[in-house]
Design a protein around this motif. Structure first.
Motif, PDB file in Angstrom:
ATOM      1  N   ALA A 228       7.685  12.391  -0.555  1.00  0.00           N
ATOM      2  CA  ALA A 228       6.974  12.014   0.672  1.00  0.00           C
ATOM      3  C   ALA A 228       5.815  12.962   0.947  1.00  0.00           C
ATOM      4  CB  ALA A 228       7.949  12.004   1.845  1.00  0.00           C
ATOM      5  N   LYS A 229       6.028  14.256   0.692  1.00  0.00           N
ATOM      6  CA  LYS A 229       4.963  15.233   0.895  1.00  0.00           C
ATOM      7  C   LYS A 229       3.788  14.968  -0.040  1.00  0.00           C
ATOM      8  CE  LYS A 229       4.218  20.241   1.097  1.00  0.00           C
ATOM      9  NZ  LYS A 229       4.856  21.571   0.917  1.00  0.00           N
ATOM     10  N   ARG A 230       4.100  14.618  -1.281  1.00  0.00           N
ATOM     11  CA  ARG A 230       3.050  14.302  -2.241  1.00  0.00           C
ATOM     12  C   ARG A 230       2.328  13.014  -1.838  1.00  0.00           C
ATOM     13  NH1 ARG A 230      -0.571  16.303  -5.864  1.00  0.00           N
ATOM     14  NH2 ARG A 230      -1.021  14.753  -7.464  1.00  0.00           N
ATOM     15  N   ALA A 231       3.050  12.056  -1.292  1.00  0.00           N
ATOM     16  CA  ALA A 231       2.424  10.808  -0.841  1.00  0.00           C
ATOM     17  C   ALA A 231       1.409  11.074   0.265  1.00  0.00           C
ATOM     18  CB  ALA A 231       3.501   9.827  -0.365  1.00  0.00           C
ATOM     19  N   ASN A 232       1.682  12.037   1.112  1.00  0.00           N
ATOM     20  CA  ASN A 232       0.715  12.396   2.161  1.00  0.00           C
ATOM     21  C   ASN A 232      -0.573  12.937   1.559  1.00  0.00           C
ATOM     22  OD1 ASN A 232       2.422  11.631   4.255  1.00  0.00           O
ATOM     23  ND2 ASN A 232       3.382  13.659   4.388  1.00  0.00           N
ATOM     24  N   LEU A 233      -0.456  13.683   0.444  1.00  0.00           N
ATOM     25  CA  LEU A 233      -1.662  14.171  -0.238  1.00  0.00           C
ATOM     26  C   LEU A 233      -2.465  13.011  -0.814  1.00  0.00           C
ATOM     27  CD1 LEU A 233      -0.321  17.324  -2.144  1.00  0.00           C
ATOM     28  CD2 LEU A 233      -1.740  17.256  -0.087  1.00  0.00           C
ATOM     29  N   VAL A 234      -1.763  11.987  -1.326  1.00  0.00           N
ATOM     30  CA  VAL A 234      -2.464  10.820  -1.858  1.00  0.00           C
ATOM     31  C   VAL A 234      -3.211  10.102  -0.733  1.00  0.00           C
ATOM     32  CG1 VAL A 234      -2.190   8.612  -3.047  1.00  0.00           C
ATOM     33  CG2 VAL A 234      -0.775  10.569  -3.709  1.00  0.00           C
TER      34      VAL A 234
ATOM     35  N   PRO B 265      11.408  10.068  -6.230  1.00  0.00           N
ATOM     36  CA  PRO B 265      11.996   9.906  -4.886  1.00  0.00           C
ATOM     37  C   PRO B 265      13.508   9.703  -4.910  1.00  0.00           C
ATOM     38  CG  PRO B 265      10.761   7.953  -5.533  1.00  0.00           C
ATOM     39  CD  PRO B 265      10.468   8.987  -6.558  1.00  0.00           C
ATOM     40  N   THR B 266      14.069   9.285  -6.040  1.00  0.00           N
ATOM     41  CA  THR B 266      15.521   9.139  -6.127  1.00  0.00           C
ATOM     42  C   THR B 266      16.216  10.491  -6.164  1.00  0.00           C
ATOM     43  OG1 THR B 266      15.234   8.950  -8.525  1.00  0.00           O
ATOM     44  CG2 THR B 266      15.447   6.899  -7.265  1.00  0.00           C
TER      45      THR B 266
ATOM     46  N   THR C 235       6.407   6.065   5.018  1.00  0.00           N
ATOM     47  CA  THR C 235       6.937   6.352   3.685  1.00  0.00           C
ATOM     48  C   THR C 235       7.608   5.107   3.133  1.00  0.00           C
ATOM     49  OG1 THR C 235       7.315   8.656   4.289  1.00  0.00           O
ATOM     50  CG2 THR C 235       8.475   7.828   2.355  1.00  0.00           C
ATOM     51  N   ALA C 236       7.275   4.773   1.900  1.00  0.00           N
ATOM     52  CA  ALA C 236       7.822   3.564   1.281  1.00  0.00           C
ATOM     53  C   ALA C 236       9.338   3.672   1.136  1.00  0.00           C
ATOM     54  CB  ALA C 236       7.180   3.340  -0.083  1.00  0.00           C
ATOM     55  N   ARG C 237      10.017   2.585   1.420  1.00  0.00           N
ATOM     56  CA  ARG C 237      11.472   2.544   1.333  1.00  0.00           C
ATOM     57  C   ARG C 237      11.893   2.095  -0.063  1.00  0.00           C
ATOM     58  NH1 ARG C 237      15.424  -0.830   5.478  1.00  0.00           N
ATOM     59  NH2 ARG C 237      17.418  -0.090   4.632  1.00  0.00           N
ATOM     60  N   LEU C 238      12.811   2.841  -0.679  1.00  0.00           N
ATOM     61  CA  LEU C 238      13.240   2.542  -2.037  1.00  0.00           C
ATOM     62  C   LEU C 238      14.153   1.325  -2.075  1.00  0.00           C
ATOM     63  CD1 LEU C 238      14.060   6.108  -3.425  1.00  0.00           C
ATOM     64  CD2 LEU C 238      11.997   4.760  -3.806  1.00  0.00           C
ATOM     65  N   ASP C 239      14.109   0.631  -3.208  1.00  0.00           N
ATOM     66  CA  ASP C 239      15.028  -0.471  -3.472  1.00  0.00           C
ATOM     67  C   ASP C 239      15.416  -0.382  -4.947  1.00  0.00           C
ATOM     68  OD1 ASP C 239      16.522  -2.741  -3.572  1.00  0.00           O
ATOM     69  OD2 ASP C 239      14.862  -4.141  -3.312  1.00  0.00           O
TER      70      ASP C 239
ATOM     71  N   LEU D 257       0.818  -1.205   0.000  1.00  0.00           N
ATOM     72  CA  LEU D 257       0.000   0.000   0.000  1.00  0.00           C
ATOM     73  C   LEU D 257       0.858   1.264   0.000  1.00  0.00           C
ATOM     74  CD1 LEU D 257      -2.673   1.481   0.127  1.00  0.00           C
ATOM     75  CD2 LEU D 257      -2.719   1.089   2.614  1.00  0.00           C
ATOM     76  N   ASP D 258       1.892   1.316   0.847  1.00  0.00           N
ATOM     77  CA  ASP D 258       2.710   2.526   0.897  1.00  0.00           C
ATOM     78  C   ASP D 258       3.467   2.748  -0.413  1.00  0.00           C
ATOM     79  OD1 ASP D 258       4.245   0.280   1.255  1.00  0.00           O
ATOM     80  OD2 ASP D 258       5.597   1.189   2.730  1.00  0.00           O
ATOM     81  N   GLN D 259       3.859   1.667  -1.088  1.00  0.00           N
ATOM     82  CA  GLN D 259       4.541   1.792  -2.374  1.00  0.00           C
ATOM     83  C   GLN D 259       3.587   2.281  -3.458  1.00  0.00           C
ATOM     84  OE1 GLN D 259       5.840  -2.258  -2.598  1.00  0.00           O
ATOM     85  NE2 GLN D 259       7.756  -1.889  -1.479  1.00  0.00           N
ATOM     86  N   ALA D 260       2.379   1.766  -3.461  1.00  0.00           N
ATOM     87  CA  ALA D 260       1.383   2.211  -4.438  1.00  0.00           C
ATOM     88  C   ALA D 260       1.063   3.691  -4.251  1.00  0.00           C
ATOM     89  CB  ALA D 260       0.113   1.367  -4.313  1.00  0.00           C
ATOM     90  N   ILE D 261       0.978   4.126  -3.001  1.00  0.00           N
ATOM     91  CA  ILE D 261       0.703   5.537  -2.706  1.00  0.00           C
ATOM     92  C   ILE D 261       1.830   6.419  -3.236  1.00  0.00           C
ATOM     93  CG2 ILE D 261       0.575   7.204  -0.811  1.00  0.00           C
ATOM     94  CD1 ILE D 261      -1.025   5.107   0.750  1.00  0.00           C
TER      95      ILE D 261
END
Length: 705
Positions: A264-270, A256-257, A290-294, A238-242
């Protein structure tokens, strides 16, 4: 009120609603008395009625319907639905050398389309909440969503939903340009209605998610999911989709890279939009972090080379536009490319530029150097620069002479030309009197070339150049053409010499292996050939130019053929020729000059270009030894890191460390010079391991002579 019979009504329907049949004129008694009663054969004409609002409304509706039908037909022709199934950016292509080593990668990162039925619900919900909350209930355009976005912009409260629907965004990215205008917006809405009429909601959502841009040169949800989180979209959390849903608004700025805080700020709006749409409770949203990048960087190494810049357009033509990443094997020979790079790096060029191309007699390009340093200048002086070929153009003059019946031993005057409008001179103003055609070619006599040109005519010389594949403009009725004053590319010129090397012309250089010619193609596309005697005589002239003439610095211990060229005022210096026999025959062209066309200092075709040509040929054809120490035999990985092949030579770097000396070389590794028990030794560290060698005693260097 008059009534029309049913037959009369049917007879008059054909002209509705576009006109009204003119009423028949009523006759009167003279002078203007009572009306003459109609005869039974005359039609009964109704009285004119005033045109009501209903009349105008029906005709307006009919006209609008007609225009709509025309627009739908226009869209069906110019914007086929199949276009929405194609990626909106060219997919990634990795170019491989002939032995499978990747050396260049170009194009967008795309992947297979997604299927809505296979995605988790929270993936679609995240995108619909932020981009188009009423996606499943509108007809392509959402007036309520547009008004809500407009109000949010005016109030400055921060927009949580765009004004365009997902269908409109698909229409814009697939069929339209990114221009901002009312006309483009109107077309976008019209195409959106059309897409809604022909596709299901799930199909529209699938095509949108498979094409939308997510930043970092990544297009489509599958490619973005793999790029940012190294997982298939069917397994997105879910956090990655957001996070991914939030990137669509401004992918380059929100990636995000690059900007993790903005992402992260935009993800909060989602998350807030999903709460507002009823997909999440506030408590659930607060628990989402916040989704962690890989990010796996092996596929994100954009590189370019002169050869790749030339080959990539050919690669695009060979492939269909699809989502599949492609690995294409080229004709580039990694060994020969390395030899070419080193030969150029060793040459004392000063500020001048250099270009080298090597190909087989059929046009298979195996090495290409378009300049001293691709990182500083990507301008390809093999394929893009049009320069004067100088005396290398004399090939076509002497070919025309041989085809006219002249022989290498025929005599021609090598004396000054004193009459006429064009008075060329030999280099150094050296003249030899009456000499053979063979000697005139070997010594590159300018006056002999112009005299031959005058005897043969410009049409005969130009014909030979065209036969061998020269496509650039050639000046007519201009004796200076014999001395190579018309410009062309080095690739063009070298391909012409390749046509002579294989005695099959014209030659078209290519970067990807070709299928063998079928018998029908062979029958209808017969290549040009010279008679065996003409071909043998021309090769004898080219060999004489290397062994006894201006190209002596290029002489090899194997059969070699070539011609030097120096343009007016030493602005261009060239050597073009070939060596070897059979399948090992190689055709190479070398050019040296300044990009601003200023004269070279002390450089002619028979000097530095000939030396570079010889240096390359000695290793590529004569010796056939690898340019570098053999590396462990392992299968190349097309998906692995890219290895650029035209980087400048890395010099040996000495580092002083007390009583020891450290030398770092990009090819041989690290060498540490020190003393053990008073004995000077060298400690070598490279890919083969560690080795200790006793250093030979040094003697003073002899002075240069």
């Amino acid at each position: 009120m008059l009534d029309l019979t049913s037959s009369e009504a049917k007879r008059r329907r054909w002209y509705w609603p576009f006109g009204r049949k003119k009423a028949a004129e009523t006759a009167f008694y003279e002078p203007y008395g009572d009306a003459i009663p109609p005869t039974p054969e005359d039609p009964i004409v109704p009285l004119d009625q005033p045109r009501t609002k209903l009349w105008w409304a029906t005709r307006g509706l009919a006209a609008a319907l007609f225009v709509f039908i025309l627009l739908v037909a226009y869209l069906a022709i110019t914007a086929p639905l199949s276009k929405s199934l194609q990626p909106i950016a060219p997919p990634q292509i990795t170019l491989l050398t002939s032995d499978g080593q990747p050396f260049a990668r170009n194009g967008a990162v795309v992947d297979e389309p997604v299927r809505v039925a296979e995605l988790p619900d929270h993936v679609m919900q995240a995108f619909m909440a932020i981009e188009d909350r009423r996606f499943y209930s509108h007809w392509g355009v959402d007036p309520r969503g547009f008004a809500r976005a407009l109000l949010s912009n005016i109030s400055g409260s921060g927009m949580t939903q765009g004004g365009s629907t997902i269908t409109q965004q698909l229409a814009k990215t697939t069929f339209l340009t990114p221009e901002r205008s009312l006309t483009r917006k109107a077309r976008e809405m019209l195409i959106a209605f059309w897409l809604e009429a022909w596709l299901t909601k799930d199909e529209i959502l699938e095509r949108y998610l498979s094409n939308v841009y997510f930043g970092d040169n990544v297009y489509g949800l599958r490619a973005a999911s793999l790029h940012y989180y190294y997982r298939q979209p069917e397994k997105l959390k879910l956090d990655q989709a957001i996070m991914l849903a939030g990137l669509v608004q401004a992918p380059s700025r929100l990636a995000p890279t690059r900007n993790p805080e903005l992402a992260a700020k935009r993800a909060n709006l989602v998350k807030a939009a999903m709460v507002s749409a009823g997909y999440l409770s506030q408590q659930e949203a607060d628990a989402i972090g916040t989704a962690r990048l890989d990010v796996r960087a092996k596929n994100a190494l954009p590189t370019g080379t002169y050869f790749a810049d030339w080959a990539m357009p050919q690669a695009r033509e060979l492939t269909d536009l699809s989502y599949e990443k492609l690995n294409l094997t080229t004709t580039l020979d990694s060994r020969m490319q390395e030899i070419a790079r080193r030969a150029v790096a060793r040459a004392p060029l000063g500020q001048a530029q250099v270009a080298l191309i090597a190909m087989r007699p059929d046009g298979e390009v195996v090495a290409m150097i378009g300049g001293k340093d691709y990182a500083k200048s990507s301008f390809n002086r093999v394929t893009q620069a049009k320069r004067q070929p100088g005396s290398t153009f004399k090939l076509f003059v002497w070919l025309a002479a041989l085809r006219s019946g002249m022989q290498p031993d025929d005599l021609i005057d090598d004396t000054p030309i004193t009459k006429g409008g064009y008075l060329p001179k030999n280099a150094g103003e050296n003249y030899r009197g009456s000499i053979t055609l063979k000697e005139a070619f070997a010594k590159s006599s300018n006056v002999a070339a112009v005299r031959l040109f005058g005897q043969l005519g410009d049409r005969a010389v130009i014909r030979e150049a065209r036969n061998l594949g020269i496509k650039s403009r050639l000046a007519e009725d201009d004796p200076s053409l014999a001395l190579g004053t018309s410009t062309m590319t080095l690739m063009e010129l070298t391909a012409a010499y390749a046509g002579l090397a294989g005695n099959k012309w014209p030659v078209e250089p290519y970067a990807f292996k070709r299928d063998s010619q079928s018998w029908t193609e062979w029958l209808f596309d017969w290549p040009g050939r010279y008679e065996s005697k003409t071909h043998a005589n021309m090769e004898a002239l080219l060999r004489s130019a290397v062994n006894d003439g201006t190209g002596r610095r290029a002489m090899l211990s194997i059969p070699n053929y070539g011609k030097t060229g120096t343009s007016q005022n030493n602005r261009d210096a060239l050597f073009v020729g070939y060596a070897g026999d059979g399948e090992d025959r190689l055709v190479v062209g070398v050019w040296i000059g300044n990009d601003d066309n200023t004269p070279l200092k002390g450089v002619s075709g028979g000097s530095l270009p000939a030396r570079i040509w010889k240096d390359f040929m000695q290793q590529a054809v004569q010796a056939k030894k690898p340019a570098a120490t053999a590396k462990p035999d392992r299968k190349p990985d097309p998906e692995g890191p890219v290895t650029p092949l035209d980087l400048p030579e890395i010099p040996e770097i000495p580092v002083d460390v007390g009583n020891s000396e450290v030398r770092i070389n990009g090819d041989s590794g690290v060498r540490i010079g020190t003393e053990i028990g008073g004995v000077p030794v060298d400690l070598k560290i490279n890919g083969d391991g560690v080795a200790i060698e006793r250093r030979p005693e040094q003697t003073p260097a002899a002075p240069d002579r």
